[in-house]
Motif scaffolding. Structure first.
Motif, PDB file in Angstrom:
ATOM      1  N   PHE A   1      -2.493  -5.046  -6.534  1.00  7.78           N
ATOM      2  CA  PHE A   1      -2.941  -4.291  -8.214  1.00  7.78           C
ATOM      3  C   PHE A   1      -3.177  -3.065  -8.353  1.00  7.78           C
ATOM      4  N   THR A   2      -2.630  -2.550  -6.778  1.00  8.40           N
ATOM      5  CA  THR A   2      -2.677  -0.663  -7.415  1.00  8.40           C
ATOM      6  C   THR A   2      -1.370  -0.515  -6.690  1.00  8.40           C
ATOM      7  N   SER A   3      -0.713   0.798  -7.338  1.00  9.45           N
ATOM      8  CA  SER A   3       0.648   1.493  -7.262  1.00  9.45           C
ATOM      9  C   SER A   3       1.459   1.425  -6.464  1.00  9.45           C
ATOM     10  N   ASN A   4       2.023   1.145  -5.780  1.00 13.32           N
ATOM     11  CA  ASN A   4       3.026   1.342  -4.512  1.00 13.32           C
ATOM     12  C   ASN A   4       3.276   2.881  -4.109  1.00 13.32           C
ATOM     13  N   ILE A   5       2.481   3.997  -4.830  1.00 14.61           N
ATOM     14  CA  ILE A   5       2.418   5.354  -4.087  1.00 14.61           C
ATOM     15  C   ILE A   5       1.129   4.961  -3.592  1.00 14.61           C
ATOM     16  N   VAL A   6      -0.274   4.593  -4.584  1.00 13.26           N
ATOM     17  CA  VAL A   6      -1.038   4.652  -3.727  1.00 13.26           C
ATOM     18  C   VAL A   6      -1.054   4.165  -2.253  1.00 13.26           C
ATOM     19  N   ARG A   7      -0.263   3.047  -2.321  1.00 14.59           N
ATOM     20  CA  ARG A   7      -0.561   2.236  -1.266  1.00 14.59           C
ATOM     21  C   ARG A   7       0.617   3.534   0.129  1.00 14.59           C
ATOM     22  N   SER A   8       1.495   4.042  -0.131  1.00 15.09           N
ATOM     23  CA  SER A   8       1.787   4.258   0.370  1.00 15.09           C
ATOM     24  C   SER A   8       1.132   5.561   0.833  1.00 15.09           C
ATOM     25  N   PHE A   9       0.943   5.920   0.100  1.00 13.52           N
ATOM     26  CA  PHE A   9      -0.225   7.241   0.283  1.00 13.52           C
ATOM     27  C   PHE A   9      -0.498   7.332   1.089  1.00 13.52           C
ATOM     28  N   GLY A  10      -1.816   6.686   1.373  1.00 11.26           N
ATOM     29  CA  GLY A  10      -2.231   5.966   2.149  1.00 11.26           C
ATOM     30  C   GLY A  10      -1.772   6.263   4.346  1.00 11.26           C
TER      31      GLY A  10
ATOM     32  N   LEU B   1       8.956   8.187   0.036  1.00 14.30           N
ATOM     33  CA  LEU B   1       7.444   8.600  -0.192  1.00 14.30           C
ATOM     34  C   LEU B   1       7.511   8.467   1.793  1.00 14.30           C
ATOM     35  N   LEU B   2       7.970   7.520   2.594  1.00 11.34           N
ATOM     36  CA  LEU B   2       7.968   7.418   3.684  1.00 11.34           C
ATOM     37  C   LEU B   2       9.381   7.523   5.024  1.00 11.34           C
ATOM     38  N   SER B   3      10.035   7.949   3.805  1.00 10.93           N
ATOM     39  CA  SER B   3      11.694   8.699   5.033  1.00 10.93           C
ATOM     40  C   SER B   3      11.218  10.361   5.203  1.00 10.93           C
ATOM     41  N   GLY B   4      10.220  10.404   4.612  1.00 14.54           N
ATOM     42  CA  GLY B   4      10.295  11.941   5.169  1.00 14.54           C
ATOM     43  C   GLY B   4      11.622  13.125   4.272  1.00 14.54           C
ATOM     44  N   GLY B   5      12.571  12.277   3.687  1.00 15.42           N
ATOM     45  CA  GLY B   5      14.321  13.251   3.454  1.00 15.42           C
ATOM     46  C   GLY B   5      15.144  12.203   4.435  1.00 15.42           C
TER      47      GLY B   5
ATOM     48  N   LEU C   1      10.706   1.647 -13.460  1.00 16.47           N
ATOM     49  CA  LEU C   1      11.063   2.233 -14.452  1.00 16.47           C
ATOM     50  C   LEU C   1      10.731   3.363 -15.280  1.00 16.47           C
ATOM     51  N   SER C   2       9.053   3.993 -15.200  1.00 12.16           N
ATOM     52  CA  SER C   2       8.773   4.304 -16.112  1.00 12.16           C
ATOM     53  C   SER C   2       9.746   6.299 -15.706  1.00 12.16           C
ATOM     54  N   VAL C   3      10.275   6.691 -14.485  1.00 12.10           N
ATOM     55  CA  VAL C   3       9.977   7.313 -13.652  1.00 12.10           C
ATOM     56  C   VAL C   3      11.442   8.273 -14.979  1.00 12.10           C
TER      57      VAL C   3
ATOM     58  N   THR D   1       3.074   8.725 -17.178  1.00 11.32           N
ATOM     59  CA  THR D   1       1.913   7.486 -16.735  1.00 11.32           C
ATOM     60  C   THR D   1       1.549   7.961 -15.380  1.00 11.32           C
ATOM     61  N   ILE D   2      -0.004   7.171 -15.245  1.00  4.90           N
ATOM     62  CA  ILE D   2      -0.788   7.977 -13.913  1.00  4.90           C
ATOM     63  C   ILE D   2       0.759   7.928 -12.632  1.00  4.90           C
ATOM     64  N   PRO D   3       1.173   6.449 -12.897  1.00  3.39           N
ATOM     65  CA  PRO D   3       2.239   6.258 -10.990  1.00  3.39           C
ATOM     66  C   PRO D   3       2.584   7.634 -10.886  1.00  3.39           C
ATOM     67  N   VAL D   4       3.119   7.409 -12.621  1.00  3.23           N
ATOM     68  CA  VAL D   4       4.561   8.510 -11.764  1.00  3.23           C
ATOM     69  C   VAL D   4       4.384  10.200 -11.662  1.00  3.23           C
ATOM     70  N   LYS D   5       3.059  10.496 -12.430  1.00  2.00           N
ATOM     71  CA  LYS D   5       2.588  11.670 -12.135  1.00  2.00           C
ATOM     72  C   LYS D   5       2.065  11.707 -10.735  1.00  2.00           C
ATOM     73  N   LEU D   6       1.317  10.879 -10.192  1.00  2.00           N
ATOM     74  CA  LEU D   6       1.505  10.863  -9.016  1.00  2.00           C
ATOM     75  C   LEU D   6       2.439  11.275  -7.767  1.00  2.00           C
ATOM     76  N   PHE D   7       3.363  10.077  -8.343  1.00  2.00           N
ATOM     77  CA  PHE D   7       4.517  10.200  -7.048  1.00  2.00           C
ATOM     78  C   PHE D   7       4.926  11.148  -7.648  1.00  2.00           C
ATOM     79  N   ASN D   8       5.373  12.098  -8.409  1.00  2.00           N
ATOM     80  CA  ASN D   8       5.711  12.990  -8.421  1.00  2.00           C
ATOM     81  C   ASN D   8       5.012  14.802  -8.090  1.00  2.00           C
ATOM     82  N   TYR D   9       4.034  14.337  -7.550  1.00  2.00           N
ATOM     83  CA  TYR D   9       2.839  15.591  -6.580  1.00  2.00           C
ATOM     84  C   TYR D   9       3.203  15.532  -5.751  1.00  2.00           C
TER      85      TYR D   9
END
Lengths: 278, 261
Positions: free
Chosen positions: A107-116, A224-228, B203-205, B214-222
């Motif tokens: 239920f949490t975004s991939n972003i948040v999980r990858s950020f962790g 996010l995890l490839s660091g480019g 999709l949103s990006v 959206t929140i996830p895209v904003k987080l992603f860019n940040y």
């Protein structure tokens, strides 16, 4: 018009129209773009560009290697966890807590999980600090920007799908099959490999398809995890559409990813069907 | 038994692995240090305060919520009649229709996002709320369709026919018999639809901008450029939202992993 057709057609008209207009048509536009060049002449040049270049084959290989390993590791970790949750947990409250723990990441975004994981796997991250303090390593491991790092993050993101698919199959399993096998003198190991595993195979396969298709097209976690340092197919596609703006070339890359995904889904579905009939 | 013990240890380790990154983010979002630190150095809620004070985060939370809600409602309106047609009637092209409506589940979202960007460009429909809504509806509709289809069983059918036999009109049969029967499917499907939309980036990006995010895209860019406790607080807020959503689901009795019979 045939009277039997009128009702379903009326009910399907809106959803089908929506999907044709906003799903099939856009995909058709991508396919057409991939078959033409900037002057709008028909050509296979884009595909030649994709497939004749060694770099692309490497990216495709990396994408597939990560997706296959993610599926395999998720299966190896997911089956025991699903088993534990459906057959070993006695205390109901703890089982509820476990299922909640399993679902919260979904239920949490991939972003948040990858950020962790970015925080955990960094050079000065918790993992390296713990290993250094424990004297297990002399210098920090490089995990961010490696395939191992991406794999850790991908398995993390996709594992819950595998556990739910296998867990549902395990919980539907009729206990009488196992009892019969045990009554006939089969040791637990034989019962598992000859009775339980084949019966839960459809769940295993649907979990694997889900994880593989999500892994092969994942963008956020590898980005996010490839660091480019590492590229996967979806990152190349994103680049073409967001900064290079070459829709023809981007289209060809998209079609390659689509074909690979569909072939794998068809292949896995076929295994499921033949084994299911047996 | 050693095999059972091993299994238990693997399961516990896997659960810990699932929990760890979320704990790290929540911990790091409470740090009193000006840089990201875990374990946190001192405790403060300042980062959350800073997030709430920033109108761009409030706007992104609002956009994400409106988008997820609108996409879910649209998905229900499209998928419920489709599910009834597919489960009830035999007609040519039935399999194809069902495959088409389910296919966004397995197709790469990044490809669909790119396709909608290019396609929308022809109509000037890019980087706008409708463009986001269309894409999100396509990817979340299959969740509702699948959840409702599994409830349209022969047993369900029998009750529906009993209602007709007793003289009820199609309309009142739908409202009084069919709808209550498929309601759990609509609820479960809608929850998955809402969540998938709420957390979507791929999709949103393509269709977000600095004004519409959206929140996830904003987080992603940040996150790609800066890592600080503020971003941990925004992430932490989404984790808290997820936990609350799941506790509500658990409370209303939705069992995501059914118990063994």
């Amino acid at each position: 018009m045939n009277r039997g057709l009128r009702m379903p057609l009326a009910m399907l008209a809106a959803p089908l129209a929506f999907f044709v207009a906003f799903f099939l048509a856009p995909l058709a536009v991508v396919i057409l773009a991939s078959l033409s060049d900037t002057a709008n002449a028909w050509t296979l040049e884009q595909y030649v560009r994709v497939l004749a270049d060694r770099y692309h084959w490497e990216v495709i290989l990396v994408t597939f290697r990560i997706a296959c390993l993610t599926t395999l590791v998720s299966l190896l970790l997911g089956y025991p966890l699903a088993w534990y949750l459906t057959r070993m947990v006695r205390w109901r409250a703890w089982r509820r807590v476990c299922v909640i723990l399993l679902v919260v990441p979904m239920f949490t975004s991939n972003i948040v999980r990858s950020f962790g994981w970015m925080v955990l796997l960094g050079r000065k991250g918790l993992l390296n600090q713990t290993l250094l303090d424990g004297g297990l390593i002399d210098r920090p491991l490089r995990l961010l920007g490696t395939e191992t790092g991406i794999l850790i993050g991908m398995v993390y993101v996709l594992l819950p799908f595998m556990v739910l698919a296998i867990g549902n199959a395990l919980s539907r399993l009729d206990a009488s099959h196992e009892l019969a096998s045990a009554d006939l003198g089969a040791p637990p190991r034989a019962t598992f490999f000859h009775v339980i595993l084949p019966l839960t195979l459809p769940g295993v396969i649907s979990g694997c398809i889900m994880v593989f298709t999500l892994a092969v097209s994942a963008y956020v976690t590898p980005a996010l995890l490839s660091g480019g340092r590492i590229s996967v197919l979806s990152m190349l596609i994103f680049q073409q559409y967001s900064s290079v703006f070459d829709f023809h070339y981007g289209g060809a890359l998209s079609v390659v990813l689509l074909i690979f995904t569909l072939v794998m889904v068809g292949f896995a579905g076929r295994i499921g069907r033949t084994r299911g009939d047996a | 038994m050693p095999a059972r013990l091993l299994l238990r240890l693997v399961a516990w380790a896997t659960l810990a692995y699932l929990l760890l990154p979320l704990l790290v983010i929540l911990g790091a979002s409470l740090t009193a240090s000006p840089y990201l630190a875990f374990p946190p150095q001192g405790w403060t809620l300042d980062w959350y305060r800073q997030m709430l004070a920033d109108p761009s985060y409030r706007a992104a939370f609002a956009t994400s919520s409106q988008l997820a809600l609108a996409a879910t409602v649209l998905a229900v309106l499209l998928s419920v009649p489709a599910a009834l047609a597919i489960a009830r009637y035999r007609f040519p092209g039935r399999q194809a229709a069902s495959a088409l409506l389910m296919s966004p589940l397995v197709l790469p979202h990044i490809v669909l996002g790119a396709a909608l960007l290019q396609f929308g460009g022809y109509f000037g429909l890019v980087r706008s709320f409708p463009a986001l809504l269309i894409g999100h509806t396509v990817i979340v509709a299959p969740f509702v369709l699948r959840a409702v289809l599994t409830l349209l069983t022969p047993e369900q059918r029998a009750l529906e026919e009993a209602s007709y036999d007793l003289g009820a009109s199609p309309w009142s049969t739908f409202w009084r018999v069919v709808l209550p029967q498929i309601r759990p499917g609509i609820v479960t499907g809608s929850i998955f639809a809402f969540i998938s939309s709420w957390i979507n980036v791929e999709l949103s990006v393509f269709n977000t901008s600095t004004a519409l995010n959206t929140i996830p895209v904003k987080l992603f860019n940040y996150v790609q450029y800066t890592i600080d406790p503020l971003i941990a607080a925004v992430s932490g807020a989404t984790i808290v939202a997820a936990v609350l959503a799941i506790l509500v689901l658990d409370f209303i009795g939705l069992d995501l992993l059914p118990d063994r019979k």
